[in-house]
Design a protein around this motif. Sequence first.
Motif, PDB file in Angstrom:
ATOM      1  N   LEU A  20       7.578   3.188  -6.930  1.00  0.00           N
ATOM      2  CA  LEU A  20       8.163   3.531  -8.224  1.00  0.00           C
ATOM      3  C   LEU A  20       9.670   3.302  -8.161  1.00  0.00           C
ATOM      4  O   LEU A  20      10.329   3.774  -7.228  1.00  0.00           O
ATOM      5  N   THR A  21      10.200   2.576  -9.141  1.00  0.00           N
ATOM      6  CA  THR A  21      11.639   2.291  -9.186  1.00  0.00           C
ATOM      7  C   THR A  21      12.248   2.967 -10.404  1.00  0.00           C
ATOM      8  O   THR A  21      11.808   2.739 -11.537  1.00  0.00           O
ATOM      9  N   PHE A  22      13.260   3.810 -10.177  1.00  0.00           N
ATOM     10  CA  PHE A  22      13.881   4.592 -11.246  1.00  0.00           C
ATOM     11  C   PHE A  22      15.267   4.046 -11.580  1.00  0.00           C
ATOM     12  O   PHE A  22      15.802   3.182 -10.880  1.00  0.00           O
ATOM     13  N   SER A  23      15.839   4.584 -12.649  1.00  0.00           N
ATOM     14  CA  SER A  23      17.143   4.096 -13.101  1.00  0.00           C
ATOM     15  C   SER A  23      18.294   4.697 -12.300  1.00  0.00           C
ATOM     16  O   SER A  23      19.423   4.210 -12.391  1.00  0.00           O
ATOM     17  N   ASP A  24      18.017   5.731 -11.516  1.00  0.00           N
ATOM     18  CA  ASP A  24      19.048   6.369 -10.697  1.00  0.00           C
ATOM     19  C   ASP A  24      18.518   6.596  -9.288  1.00  0.00           C
ATOM     20  O   ASP A  24      17.299   6.666  -9.083  1.00  0.00           O
ATOM     21  N   PRO A  25      19.406   6.727  -8.310  1.00  0.00           N
ATOM     22  CA  PRO A  25      18.961   7.051  -6.947  1.00  0.00           C
ATOM     23  C   PRO A  25      18.231   8.391  -6.922  1.00  0.00           C
ATOM     24  O   PRO A  25      18.588   9.324  -7.637  1.00  0.00           O
ATOM     25  N   MET A  26      17.188   8.462  -6.079  1.00  0.00           N
ATOM     26  CA  MET A  26      16.364   9.651  -6.000  1.00  0.00           C
ATOM     27  C   MET A  26      16.749  10.514  -4.803  1.00  0.00           C
ATOM     28  O   MET A  26      17.348  10.050  -3.835  1.00  0.00           O
ATOM     29  N   ASP A  27      16.351  11.784  -4.872  1.00  0.00           N
ATOM     30  CA  ASP A  27      16.589  12.746  -3.798  1.00  0.00           C
ATOM     31  C   ASP A  27      15.304  12.845  -2.968  1.00  0.00           C
ATOM     32  O   ASP A  27      14.240  13.198  -3.496  1.00  0.00           O
ATOM     33  N   GLN A  28      15.380  12.545  -1.668  1.00  0.00           N
ATOM     34  CA  GLN A  28      14.209  12.576  -0.796  1.00  0.00           C
ATOM     35  C   GLN A  28      13.544  13.955  -0.791  1.00  0.00           C
ATOM     36  O   GLN A  28      12.311  14.065  -0.751  1.00  0.00           O
ATOM     37  N   LYS A  29      14.344  14.997  -0.849  1.00  0.00           N
ATOM     38  CA  LYS A  29      13.820  16.357  -0.755  1.00  0.00           C
ATOM     39  C   LYS A  29      12.886  16.700  -1.901  1.00  0.00           C
ATOM     40  O   LYS A  29      11.925  17.470  -1.732  1.00  0.00           O
ATOM     41  N   TYR A  30      13.127  16.147  -3.075  1.00  0.00           N
ATOM     42  CA  TYR A  30      12.354  16.516  -4.261  1.00  0.00           C
ATOM     43  C   TYR A  30      11.476  15.371  -4.777  1.00  0.00           C
ATOM     44  O   TYR A  30      11.074  15.391  -5.940  1.00  0.00           O
ATOM     45  N   ALA A  31      11.175  14.413  -3.944  1.00  0.00           N
ATOM     46  CA  ALA A  31      10.335  13.287  -4.361  1.00  0.00           C
ATOM     47  C   ALA A  31       8.870  13.626  -4.102  1.00  0.00           C
ATOM     48  O   ALA A  31       8.448  13.747  -2.952  1.00  0.00           O
ATOM     49  N   LYS A  32       8.101  13.801  -5.163  1.00  0.00           N
ATOM     50  CA  LYS A  32       6.684  14.122  -5.065  1.00  0.00           C
ATOM     51  C   LYS A  32       5.873  13.051  -5.779  1.00  0.00           C
ATOM     52  O   LYS A  32       6.038  12.834  -6.986  1.00  0.00           O
ATOM     53  N   VAL A  33       4.987  12.360  -5.036  1.00  0.00           N
ATOM     54  CA  VAL A  33       4.116  11.346  -5.621  1.00  0.00           C
ATOM     55  C   VAL A  33       2.705  11.577  -5.083  1.00  0.00           C
ATOM     56  O   VAL A  33       2.514  11.732  -3.873  1.00  0.00           O
ATOM     57  N   ALA A  34       1.725  11.620  -5.976  1.00  0.00           N
ATOM     58  CA  ALA A  34       0.325  11.820  -5.581  1.00  0.00           C
ATOM     59  C   ALA A  34      -0.519  10.702  -6.173  1.00  0.00           C
ATOM     60  O   ALA A  34      -0.394  10.382  -7.363  1.00  0.00           O
ATOM     61  N   VAL A  35      -1.372  10.104  -5.331  1.00  0.00           N
ATOM     62  CA  VAL A  35      -2.290   9.050  -5.776  1.00  0.00           C
ATOM     63  C   VAL A  35      -3.709   9.555  -5.549  1.00  0.00           C
ATOM     64  O   VAL A  35      -4.081   9.920  -4.423  1.00  0.00           O
ATOM     65  N   THR A  36      -4.518   9.570  -6.603  1.00  0.00           N
ATOM     66  CA  THR A  36      -5.895  10.056  -6.533  1.00  0.00           C
ATOM     67  C   THR A  36      -6.852   8.897  -6.706  1.00  0.00           C
ATOM     68  O   THR A  36      -6.700   8.087  -7.625  1.00  0.00           O
ATOM     69  N   GLY A  37      -7.854   8.809  -5.806  1.00  0.00           N
ATOM     70  CA  GLY A  37      -8.822   7.721  -5.849  1.00  0.00           C
ATOM     71  C   GLY A  37      -9.958   7.992  -6.808  1.00  0.00           C
ATOM     72  O   GLY A  37     -10.032   9.058  -7.441  1.00  0.00           O
ATOM     73  N   PRO A  38     -10.904   7.033  -6.906  1.00  0.00           N
ATOM     74  CA  PRO A  38     -12.053   7.191  -7.816  1.00  0.00           C
ATOM     75  C   PRO A  38     -12.927   8.383  -7.455  1.00  0.00           C
ATOM     76  O   PRO A  38     -13.611   8.928  -8.311  1.00  0.00           O
ATOM     77  N   ASP A  39     -12.914   8.783  -6.172  1.00  0.00           N
ATOM     78  CA  ASP A  39     -13.712   9.928  -5.745  1.00  0.00           C
ATOM     79  C   ASP A  39     -12.986  11.255  -5.936  1.00  0.00           C
ATOM     80  O   ASP A  39     -13.418  12.287  -5.433  1.00  0.00           O
ATOM     81  N   LYS A  40     -11.854  11.216  -6.635  1.00  0.00           N
ATOM     82  CA  LYS A  40     -11.048  12.408  -6.928  1.00  0.00           C
ATOM     83  C   LYS A  40     -10.414  12.993  -5.669  1.00  0.00           C
ATOM     84  O   LYS A  40      -9.989  14.148  -5.660  1.00  0.00           O
ATOM     85  N   LYS A  41     -10.326  12.210  -4.620  1.00  0.00           N
ATOM     86  CA  LYS A  41      -9.679  12.642  -3.389  1.00  0.00           C
ATOM     87  C   LYS A  41      -8.343  11.933  -3.228  1.00  0.00           C
ATOM     88  O   LYS A  41      -8.161  10.826  -3.733  1.00  0.00           O
ATOM     89  N   PRO A  42      -7.387  12.538  -2.509  1.00  0.00           N
ATOM     90  CA  PRO A  42      -6.081  11.886  -2.309  1.00  0.00           C
ATOM     91  C   PRO A  42      -6.229  10.554  -1.585  1.00  0.00           C
ATOM     92  O   PRO A  42      -6.917  10.461  -0.567  1.00  0.00           O
ATOM     93  N   ALA A  43      -5.584   9.528  -2.119  1.00  0.00           N
ATOM     94  CA  ALA A  43      -5.614   8.194  -1.505  1.00  0.00           C
ATOM     95  C   ALA A  43      -4.293   7.858  -0.828  1.00  0.00           C
ATOM     96  O   ALA A  43      -4.195   6.831  -0.146  1.00  0.00           O
ATOM     97  N   GLY A  44      -3.280   8.701  -0.995  1.00  0.00           N
ATOM     98  CA  GLY A  44      -1.987   8.463  -0.368  1.00  0.00           C
ATOM     99  C   GLY A  44      -1.991   8.894   1.090  1.00  0.00           C
ATOM    100  O   GLY A  44      -2.761   9.766   1.497  1.00  0.00           O
ATOM    101  N   GLN A  45      -1.144   8.268   1.885  1.00  0.00           N
ATOM    102  CA  GLN A  45      -1.009   8.593   3.301  1.00  0.00           C
ATOM    103  C   GLN A  45       0.430   8.989   3.601  1.00  0.00           C
ATOM    104  O   GLN A  45       1.361   8.250   3.294  1.00  0.00           O
ATOM    105  N   GLY A  46       0.603  10.158   4.223  1.00  0.00           N
ATOM    106  CA  GLY A  46       1.946  10.601   4.562  1.00  0.00           C
ATOM    107  C   GLY A  46       2.698  11.109   3.348  1.00  0.00           C
ATOM    108  O   GLY A  46       2.131  11.407   2.296  1.00  0.00           O
ATOM    109  N   THR A  47       4.014  11.205   3.506  1.00  0.00           N
ATOM    110  CA  THR A  47       4.885  11.683   2.431  1.00  0.00           C
ATOM    111  C   THR A  47       5.611  10.505   1.785  1.00  0.00           C
ATOM    112  O   THR A  47       5.803   9.463   2.418  1.00  0.00           O
ATOM    113  N   PRO A  48       6.011  10.633   0.526  1.00  0.00           N
ATOM    114  CA  PRO A  48       6.755   9.546  -0.132  1.00  0.00           C
ATOM    115  C   PRO A  48       8.064   9.256   0.588  1.00  0.00           C
ATOM    116  O   PRO A  48       8.709  10.161   1.120  1.00  0.00           O
ATOM    117  N   ARG A  49       8.446   7.986   0.601  1.00  0.00           N
ATOM    118  CA  ARG A  49       9.693   7.553   1.247  1.00  0.00           C
ATOM    119  C   ARG A  49      10.669   7.073   0.181  1.00  0.00           C
ATOM    120  O   ARG A  49      10.339   6.221  -0.647  1.00  0.00           O
TER     121      ARG A  49
END
Length: 199
Positions: free
Chosen positions: A57-86
Amino acid sequence: MHYTYGRVRFAARALVAPAALGILVAGAPLAAAHTDLDSSAPVAEASLAEVPESVTLTFSDPMDQKYAKVAVTGPDKKPAGQGTPRVDGKRVTIALDPQASAGEYSVGYRVVSADGHPVSGSYTFTVQTRKASPGPTASASGMPTAPTTPPPASGAQAASDSGGSAGMSTAAVTAPGVLMAVGAAGYLMLRRKRVSRGD
């Protein structure tokens, strides 16, 4: 008296106009400071051949690592993301499980820019097929596994083996005949000697 009243109304208008202009100018920085999502990869409503390596995801301003929350959910309704957002400047990236199922994925995000502006939202994309698992092609040492069955004998070797067996069989069959012939010849020679001596 009428002249004085007109001058008062003109002065009032002259004061109101700069005040309204000041309000617009003061509001401009607030509008400009609003942080938005500029782009995403995959894009919203995309249809992909296989599961991507990550969501960025690319935003119009620099982001803060501490407050960056991104969740990806798969077709089985389970988390598909690995690790924490960078976070890398204006970009926020989260890796995906390459073996996740095909179907519709949902991306949800809530981030805060470096100057304190929160941004949240969500979108979906679709994956047609999942990545195939690579099959084992080599042994643990990295060398190809040796065949478990011996290779077939070459034509020359087969002929040699066949000829050797045939020779041994022929010798085994003809050996008694040779012995009988030698014995008969010896008997005839002994008999001739006796006849010549008059026995």
